[in-house]
Scaffold this motif. Structure first.
Motif, mmCIF file in Angstrom:
data_model
loop_
_atom_site.group_PDB
_atom_site.id
_atom_site.type_symbol
_atom_site.label_atom_id
_atom_site.label_comp_id
_atom_site.label_asym_id
_atom_site.label_seq_id
_atom_site.Cartn_x
_atom_site.Cartn_y
_atom_site.Cartn_z
ATOM 1 N N ASN A 26 0.832 -1.204 0.000
ATOM 2 C CA ASN A 26 0.000 0.000 0.000
ATOM 3 C C ASN A 26 0.867 1.253 0.000
ATOM 4 O O ASN A 26 0.636 2.190 -0.764
ATOM 5 N N LEU A 27 1.871 1.250 0.887
ATOM 6 C CA LEU A 27 2.772 2.405 0.968
ATOM 7 C C LEU A 27 3.567 2.552 -0.331
ATOM 8 O O LEU A 27 3.704 3.664 -0.865
ATOM 9 N N ALA A 28 4.067 1.429 -0.839
ATOM 10 C CA ALA A 28 4.869 1.487 -2.077
ATOM 11 C C ALA A 28 4.047 2.064 -3.227
ATOM 12 O O ALA A 28 4.543 2.896 -4.001
ATOM 13 N N LEU A 29 2.785 1.655 -3.331
ATOM 14 C CA LEU A 29 1.952 2.155 -4.430
ATOM 15 C C LEU A 29 1.571 3.621 -4.221
ATOM 16 O O LEU A 29 1.437 4.376 -5.192
ATOM 17 N N SER A 259 -8.556 -4.454 -1.759
ATOM 18 C CA SER A 259 -9.325 -3.361 -2.368
ATOM 19 C C SER A 259 -8.501 -2.080 -2.445
ATOM 20 O O SER A 259 -8.542 -1.367 -3.460
ATOM 21 N N THR A 260 -7.746 -1.777 -1.389
ATOM 22 C CA THR A 260 -6.930 -0.548 -1.413
ATOM 23 C C THR A 260 -5.815 -0.660 -2.449
ATOM 24 O O THR A 260 -5.495 0.304 -3.151
ATOM 25 N N ILE A 261 -5.237 -1.862 -2.553
ATOM 26 C CA ILE A 261 -4.177 -2.055 -3.554
ATOM 27 C C ILE A 261 -4.758 -1.961 -4.967
ATOM 28 O O ILE A 261 -4.159 -1.350 -5.869
ATOM 29 N N ALA A 262 -5.943 -2.534 -5.166
ATOM 30 C CA ALA A 262 -6.565 -2.488 -6.498
ATOM 31 C C ALA A 262 -6.865 -1.048 -6.915
ATOM 32 O O ALA A 262 -6.645 -0.666 -8.074
ATOM 33 N N VAL A 263 -7.356 -0.243 -5.961
ATOM 34 C CA VAL A 263 -7.662 1.162 -6.272
ATOM 35 C C VAL A 263 -6.383 1.920 -6.640
ATOM 36 O O VAL A 263 -6.340 2.683 -7.616
ATOM 37 N N LYS A 264 -5.334 1.683 -5.872
ATOM 38 C CA LYS A 264 -4.064 2.387 -6.158
ATOM 39 C C LYS A 264 -3.471 1.933 -7.487
ATOM 40 O O LYS A 264 -2.864 2.729 -8.213
ATOM 41 N N LEU A 265 -3.631 0.653 -7.812
ATOM 42 C CA LEU A 265 -3.155 0.181 -9.113
ATOM 43 C C LEU A 265 -3.927 0.835 -10.259
ATOM 44 O O LEU A 265 -3.360 1.156 -11.316
ATOM 45 N N ALA A 266 -5.232 1.033 -10.040
ATOM 46 C CA ALA A 266 -6.046 1.686 -11.069
ATOM 47 C C ALA A 266 -5.586 3.134 -11.269
ATOM 48 O O ALA A 266 -5.459 3.608 -12.414
#
Length: 439
Positions: A26-29, A259-266
């Protein structure tokens, strides 16, 4: 890209991977997304400085204007406020434009006393302008000031949050707003010498921030605008989706984290697309006859002017283009943050740091600016955590109450500033043209 550039980009990529493995993805993204936006800001400065040698110290102002443009497009309109005072505000702004036009006409055609006539026009025009504008502003700001008090935006959807795609349209709108302001500023300031241009842009950036803080009718001033619509799904919607939760569970992820990782990837996908498009455009421009002309003007204005080049017009052109890129980045940043907070715009973060990115990466080299954007932003974020931690370990052997221990621990919060200075000095000493010099 040459081998040196590939190796340096691989090293920076390794830093982000290490952040994901040893801290959290999460932090990395989050750092990566802001790194993408920072790289676009650095590209904007590089266009102005690296291509044409324009010393713009008002980066913060153009980034803020981009954010304002995003708000004025993506937020819903406040019909009650607009009907209460929107008409007078429009008339007031038109009156302001008419006063400026009249002052310019008086200066050019006023004959022997053109200075006095221009001053008289501006003085009378100012009071006329305020007499028309102020009642409209008061009426708008009086409409539900606790939660609104502004004119709103151009998002006419029934539930504005359902129309996140409008946010994507707000990015070019932010760029256009910043470009328009740059054209006005450039028409008056680009005739100045480089050091005076720097002072002028610095002052103008402060004026822009002051206007955004105090003109509540525009974007709520220091009361901030929150809840901007998003072009990506909300985390809670993903967590309520059976398909998503089953897929996340099947791959061994916690649905909340996934979900948080998916949003940041988007977000990263959108930002990376914009960055790649800009890189392609700027590289094509740099290697074109236009790019060679701009660099010839940068290297020797007198010689270029003697060859028939309109130096001032070309400077205005590049100043507007670079500012548009800064405004675009500002709009993207507001979308990622989900809010506009005028008090958060500080010269240290939005001017000094962007210049460090360009200088460290290599001015005049688009890939260098991108590299500097990622590297410096990663350092800027990580040192905030590791600086005080390192200082705690460094002073662990000192007795409590020792003056040096207290002093070092109190100064730990300034570690990131000291590090930026050290990085800048090292690069200027061992690689004066940046990590990726201009070819």
């Amino acid at each position: 890209m040459n081998t040196r550039a590939v190796l340096l980009f691989a090293l920076v990529a390794l830093l982000f991977v290490a952040t994901g493995v040893f801290q959290s993805w999460n932090l990395a993204l989050t750092i990566f997304n802001m790194g993408l936006i920072s790289a676009i800001m650095a590209l904007g400065v590089n266009i102005q400085w690296g291509y044409a040698g324009l010393f713009n110290v008002g980066v913060m102002g153009f980034v803020a204007l981009g954010g304002l443009g995003a708000v004025l497009v993506s937020m819903p309109p406040n019909f009650e406020a607009v009907s209460a005072g929107g008409g007078r505000i429009v008339l007031g702004l038109l009156a302001g434009v008419a006063v400026v036009a009249a002052a310019i006409y008086a200066w050019r055609r006023g004959g022997r006393y053109h200075g006095w006539i221009t001053a008289a026009v501006l003085l009378v025009g100012f009071f006329v302008f305020r007499a028309i504008l102020d009642p409209g502003v008061i009426a708008v700001e009086a409409v539900n000031p606790a939660s609104a008090g502004n004119i709103g935006g151009l998002n006419f959807c029934a539930d504005y949050r359902d129309c996140g795609w409008i946010t994507l349209l707000s990015w070019p709108a932010g760029a256009v707003l910043a470009a328009g302001a740059a054209w006005i500023i450039g028409k008056t300031a680009l005739g100045l010498r480089s050091d005076y241009l720097a002072i002028a842009t610095l002052g103008i950036a402060e004026i822009i921030i002051a206007v955004m803080k105090n003109e509540d009718w525009l974007a709520r001033g220091v009361k901030n605008v929150i809840g901007l619509p998003r072009p990506v799904p909300y985390e809670i919607d993903l967590q309520n989706s059976e398909v998503f939760t089953e897929a996340a569970t099947e791959f061994g992820f916690d649905p909340v984290t996934a979900s948080t990782i998916a949003v940041k990837l988007a977000y990263a996908g959108f930002f990376a697309l914009v960055l790649l498009l800009l890189i392609w455009l700027t590289q094509a421009a740099l290697t074109s006859p236009w790019g060679r002309m701009m660099r010839a003007i940068r290297d020797n204005e007198v010689a270029a002017e003697a060859m028939g080049k309109d130096v001032t017009a070309r400077h205005l052109q590049i100043f507007v283009l670079g500012s548009a890129v800064l405004g675009l980045a500002g709009a993207m940043m507001i979308t990622f943050d989900g809010q506009l907070t005028p008090t958060s715009y500080q010269p240290l973060r939005y001017t000094f740091l962007i210049w460090v990115m360009v200088i460290v990466g290599g001015s005049g080299n688009n890939w260098g600016s991108v590299l500097g954007g990622f590297l410096i932003w990663w350092l800027w974020v990580q040192v905030e955590y590791f600086g005080p931690l390192g200082m705690t370990y460094l002073t662990a052997g000192m007795p409590d109450g020792f003056w040096l221990k207290d002093h070092l621990q109190e100064a730990a919060q300034h570690t990131r500033l000291a590090l930026m200075g050290v990085v800048l000095l090292l690069v200027l000493r061992f690689s004066p043209k940046g990590l990726l010099p201009e070819r």
